[in-house]
Design a protein around this motif. Structure first.
Motif, PDB file in Angstrom:
ATOM      1  N   LEU A   1       0.840  -1.200   0.000  1.00  0.00           N
ATOM      2  CA  LEU A   1       0.000   0.000   0.000  1.00  0.00           C
ATOM      3  C   LEU A   1       0.876   1.250   0.000  1.00  0.00           C
ATOM      4  CD1 LEU A   1      -3.035   0.636   2.389  1.00  0.00           C
ATOM      5  CD2 LEU A   1      -1.276   2.355   2.056  1.00  0.00           C
ATOM      6  N   ALA A   2       1.899   1.264   0.871  1.00  0.00           N
ATOM      7  CA  ALA A   2       2.761   2.434   1.003  1.00  0.00           C
ATOM      8  C   ALA A   2       3.585   2.681  -0.260  1.00  0.00           C
ATOM      9  CB  ALA A   2       3.677   2.250   2.210  1.00  0.00           C
ATOM     10  N   PHE A   3       4.159   1.640  -0.829  1.00  0.00           N
ATOM     11  CA  PHE A   3       4.987   1.817  -2.019  1.00  0.00           C
ATOM     12  C   PHE A   3       4.143   2.264  -3.214  1.00  0.00           C
ATOM     13  CE2 PHE A   3       8.535  -1.057  -0.346  1.00  0.00           C
ATOM     14  CZ  PHE A   3       9.398   0.009  -0.169  1.00  0.00           C
ATOM     15  N   ALA A   4       2.946   1.683  -3.367  1.00  0.00           N
ATOM     16  CA  ALA A   4       2.076   2.088  -4.473  1.00  0.00           C
ATOM     17  C   ALA A   4       1.655   3.540  -4.331  1.00  0.00           C
ATOM     18  CB  ALA A   4       0.841   1.182  -4.525  1.00  0.00           C
ATOM     19  N   THR A   5       1.480   3.992  -3.077  1.00  0.00           N
ATOM     20  CA  THR A   5       1.146   5.394  -2.833  1.00  0.00           C
ATOM     21  C   THR A   5       2.347   6.294  -3.086  1.00  0.00           C
ATOM     22  OG1 THR A   5      -0.458   4.697  -1.150  1.00  0.00           O
ATOM     23  CG2 THR A   5       0.222   7.000  -1.130  1.00  0.00           C
TER      24      THR A   5
END
Length: 233
Positions: A145-149
């Motif tokens: 989730l964090a990397f995609a954001t």
């Protein structure tokens, strides 16, 4: 204030994550068991109880978690629907938390199916191994989730997460070496360790992973709330 989950919002969150056939997602990790079981039978090998947590439970759940993690916010970016999320009553976090809750719910359903299948068809294992597998999958769910954001892309988020996963595997020898800072920490693989020290290491790992997940999720939401930056480009 009602503490009951909004089932309508939860269903919509699941539809957003995986479409109409979201109910298929918890079944997909079972394919891993079929493939792995076939390889074991052809080689004439037997899986040990202490190995169940990693290779049979955590690995397929983590793969599923990465897919859902990049979809929570990264899917909205790629679909050009992120601007709509900022108009959701109650704030965009309400929608993202609903998606996160939906993803964890699907992971739990998948874990129940895996747990029964592994116990029946492969080997008995300690029940606490289920928490270890869930911890690993939830960590990579939030990391994806964090990397995609951060990179504003599902594909880039997936590649970055898989890179971290690969480095984790290399450092730990893909389960041969147990390191306390690893999400895949498996205390049952350390058969010669002192029980008191082993309990302390396990507690440190679980608390540390919880704190790390909270920190990563908070940073991801801080990044996602920078509306102008997220919508530019």
């Amino acid at each position: 204030m009602s503490f009951l989950p909004d089932l309508t919002l939860l269903r919509l969150a699941m539809l957003t994550l995986a479409g109409r056939f979201f109910w298929v997602l918890p079944l997909l990790p079972l394919v891993w068991l079929v493939v792995f079981g076939t390889v074991l039978s052809l080689d004439g090998e037997v899986i040990a109880p202490e190995e169940a947590q990693g290779v049979l439970l955590a690995v397929p759940m983590t793969a599923l978690a990465i897919f859902m993690g990049i979809r929570i916010i990264g899917g909205e970016i790629d679909d050009r629907s992120l601007e709509i999320a900022y108009t959701v009553p109650g704030g965009c976090e309400r929608l993202w938390y609903a998606k996160l809750f939906a993803a964890v719910s699907l992971l739990l359903i998948s874990e129940v199916l895996l747990a029964v299948s592994v116990y029946v068809f492969f080997t008995p294992y300690p029940l606490a191994a289920l928490y270890g597998a869930l911890q690993a999958s939830c960590f990579y769910l939030i990391l994806a989730l964090a990397f995609a954001t951060l990179f504003r892309s599902e594909a880039a988020g997936a590649m970055a997460t898989v890179l971290v996963l690969g480095l984790n595997g290399l450092i730990t020898g893909f389960g041969d070496n147990q390191i306390r800072i690893s999400p895949f920490w498996n205390p049952y693989a350390l058969t010669d360790a002192d029980p008191t020290e082993l309990f302390a290491w396990t507690l440190q790992n679980h608390i540390g992973m919880l704190l790390a997940m909270v920190a990563i999720l908070s940073l991801a939401f801080m990044r996602a709330n920078r509306r102008e930056r997220m919508l530019s480009g």
